[in-house]
Enzyme design. Structure first.
Site, PDB file in Angstrom:
ATOM      1  N   ASP A  15      -9.629  -6.597  -4.293  1.00  0.00           N
ATOM      2  CA  ASP A  15      -8.681  -4.862  -4.550  1.00  0.00           C
ATOM      3  C   ASP A  15      -9.900  -3.818  -4.274  1.00  0.00           C
ATOM      4  OD1 ASP A  15      -6.418  -3.255  -3.186  1.00  0.00           O
ATOM      5  OD2 ASP A  15      -4.595  -4.873  -4.579  1.00  0.00           O
ATOM      6  N   HIS A  46      -7.414  -6.305  -0.502  1.00  0.00           N
ATOM      7  CA  HIS A  46      -6.273  -5.099  -0.489  1.00  0.00           C
ATOM      8  C   HIS A  46      -5.231  -5.579   0.801  1.00  0.00           C
ATOM      9  CE1 HIS A  46      -3.971  -1.234  -0.208  1.00  0.00           C
ATOM     10  NE2 HIS A  46      -4.133  -1.088   0.934  1.00  0.00           N
ATOM     11  N   SER A  67       0.580  -1.262   0.276  1.00  0.00           N
ATOM     12  CA  SER A  67       0.275  -0.031  -0.018  1.00  0.00           C
ATOM     13  C   SER A  67       0.862   1.251  -0.418  1.00  0.00           C
ATOM     14  CB  SER A  67      -0.974   0.518   1.336  1.00  0.00           C
ATOM     15  OG  SER A  67      -2.266   1.119   1.047  1.00  0.00           O
TER      16      SER A  67
END
Length: 439
Positions: free
Chosen positions: A374, A406, A192
Site C-alpha cells: 500500500d 492501494h 481510500s
C-alpha cells in the site's frame, strides 16, 4: 453459502459494442477523446456490470429466474434540482425478517462503483444467503453521479471551515440518499477517500451505521513521519492475480508487519523527484489530478491508458480494456467533487483534520484493511486502534492483505472478499484470531 448465483444471462442482453483498445497513437487518442461523453460513460459502466450474472440492464424487463439476488442500476434523485446519486442495487429476492443491515459500497477519490466488479459476486452471494441487500453508490460529483458545482465559501486560512464544507458536500448527500432508500442502518464498505468520508458520516450520524469496513483509508495519520505517497498511484503496478493462491489470505496486522510496509514506503519515497514542488503548488491552488489530465485534451486518453494498463496489469486483457474505458469517461466528465481534495487533504495526502484525532468518538465496530504494498501509511490505522481501545471500543481490528497495493479489493479480491463476508456476518473475531496465527 447455500444461495448460488446462476450462470450469466448476458447473451440475452441488447448488444453492447466492445470497448476500444487502449490508445497508443495520437490518432487513436483523438478518436477516443472525441467519442467520450455521457452515453459512452453509461456503456463503459454497463460492460463491467454485465460481468455479473444477476445484473439486469435498465432496458430489460424484470427476470423471473431463480437467482437469490437481482441487480439493477438507477439514478436516485435528491432534493436539489439535478442532484442525483448513481446507484447499483443488489436486492435479495427472498428478504429475511432477521436479515443483517444492508452493505453500502463506496469508492475512493475520482473512482466509481464499477471498480468493485470483482467483489460484487461475493457480496451478492452473501446478500442472497442472508436475505439482505447490497448497494454501491457513486459519491456526489464523482463517478457517474451528478456533476454539480463544488464551491467552498470559507476563507483559505479557515481550515476547519473549509474541511467542514467539503465533508458536508459528500456526507449530507449520502444521508439524503439513505433516507430516500429507506435504510435504517448500514454497514459501510469504503475505499481510500471514500473511507474517510464514511468515518465522517458515522461521526455525524452514528445511529445510522452498523459497522465500518475501511479499505486503505485516506486521511488517517498526522503529517510528521507520514509515508503516504499518492504519486505512487501513477507508478505502482497491479499484482498479478495468477500468483495469488488460497494461502494468500488476510493476516492480522502487527507492529512488525506495519513496520515492514513502512520500510518499503520509505525506500520508495526517498527516490521521489523534485517535481513534487510543482505538484505541491498546483495542489494548494486547488487543481485536481483530473483537471490536469483534461487540460491535455486529445492526449488525455493516452495518459489515462498508460495509467490503467500499468496499474491494473493484474486484470485480464478484456478487464483492463473495460476498466480503461470506464476510468477515461469518469476522468473526462465535468469537474465537480474532485475539487474537494485540497480542502480535505494537504499535499502528499495527509489530512488537514486527521481521522486519528476524531475516530475514538465512535462506539461501533471498525475494521481497517491495508495492502501489503500500500502507499497509504498504515501507522495511522494502528494509532486509531489504540485510541479506540483507550476510549473503550474493543470491537475494532486491522488486517494486511498480501499481494495487494492501494486497490486491495482489485489486487487480491479473493482475500478481500473472504474478509468482507466474515465481517458482514459478524464472524470477524474468529477470522481475526485465525489471521493472527498466520501473521
Amino acid at each position: 453459502m447455500s444461495a448460488s448465483i446462476p450462470a450469466s444471462t448476458s447473451s440475452a442482453f441488447l448488444p453492447l459494442p466492445p470497448a476500444k483498445d487502449i490508445p497508443v497513437t495520437f490518432t487513436a487518442s483523438l478518436k477516443s477523446w472525441w467519442a467520450a461523453g455521457d452515453k459512452q460513460g453509461t456503456a463503459s459502466e454497463e460492460r463491467l456490470l454485465r460481468r455479473l450474472p444477476f445484473f439486469q440492464p435498465e432496458q430489460m424487463a424484470s427476470s423471473t429466474n431463480d437467482s437469490p439476488v437481482i441487480a439493477h442500476r438507477e439514478r436516485v434523485q435528491l432534493a436539489a434540482p439535478k442532484h442525483f446519486l448513481n446507484t447499483l442495487s443488489i436486492k435479495s429476492t427472498n428478504p429475511s425478517p432477521t436479515a443483517p443491515p444492508p452493505a453500502v459500497v463506496l469508492h475512493g477519490y475520482g473512482a466509481g462503483l464499477g471498480f468493485f466488479f470483482r467483489n460484487f459476486p461475493a457480496l451478492a452471494q452473501w446478500a442472497g444467503h442472508r436475505g439482505t441487500d447490497v448497494f454501491a453508490v457513486d459519491w456526489l460529483g464523482m463517478g457517474r453521479s451528478a456533476r454539480v458545482p463544488f464551491t467552498i465559501k470559507a476563507k483559505r486560512d479557515d481550515i476547519s471551515g473549509r474541511v467542514n464544507e467539503a465533508e458536508s458536500f459528500f456526507v449530507d448527500s449520502l444521508e439524503e440518499w439513505r433516507a430516500k432508500m429507506g435504510l435504517e442502518k448500514m454497514t459501510l464498505i469504503a475505499h481510500s477517500l471514500g473511507a474517510y468520508f464514511s468515518v465522517v458520516y458515522a461521526l455525524r450520524y452514528p445511529t445510522r451505521v452498523h459497522k465500518l469496513i475501511l479499505l486503505s483509508p485516506a486521511g488517517v495519520p498526522h503529517d510528521p513521519n507520514n509515508l503516504t505517497m499518492p504519486s505512487r498511484e501513477l507508478t505502482d503496478e497491479g499484482d498479478s492475480g495468477s500468483t495469488i493462491s488460497a494461502s494468500h489470505s488476510a493476516v492480522a496486522a502487527s507492529t512488525g508487519g506495519v513496520k515492514q510496509i513502512r520500510e518499503e514506503q520509505k525506500a520508495i519515497k526517498e527516490k521521489e523527484s523534485r517535481s513534487r514542488r510543482l505538484l505541491t503548488y498546483l495542489w494548494e491552488e486547488g487543481w485536481s489530478p483530473f483537471q490536469v489530465v483534461r487540460s491535455t485534451l486529445f492526449w488525455s486518453p493516452m495518459l489515462v491508458g498508460k495509467y490503467s494498463s500499468r496499474r491494473f496489469s493484474g486484470l485480464t486483457e478484456d478487464e483492463t480494456r473495460d476498466m480503461h474505458d470506464y476510468i477515461l469517461n469518469i476522468t473526462l466528465s465535468k469537474g465537480s467533487g474532485e475539487y474537494c481534495i485540497s480542502h480535505i487533504l494537504a499535499p502528499y495526502a495527509h489530512a488537514r483534520m486527521p481521522l486519528v484525532d476524531r475516530i475514538a468518538a465512535l462506539k461501533l465496530p471498525i475494521t481497517f484493511i491495508y495492502g501489503e504494498h500500500d502507499w497509504m501509511d498504515p501507522q495511522g490505522g494502528l494509532q486509531s486502534l489504540e485510541n479506540l481501545r483507550k476510549a473503550g471500543n474493543h470491537r475494532s481490528r486491522m488486517y494486511n492483505i498480501p499481494y495487494a497495493g492501494h486497490h486491495v479489493y482489485l489486487d487480491n479480491p479473493a482475500a478481500v472478499n473472504e474478509l468482507l463476508v466474515a465481517e458482514l456476518d459478524d464472524a470477524g473475531e474468529q477470522l481475526y484470531l485465525f489471521a493472527a496465527s498466520r501473521s
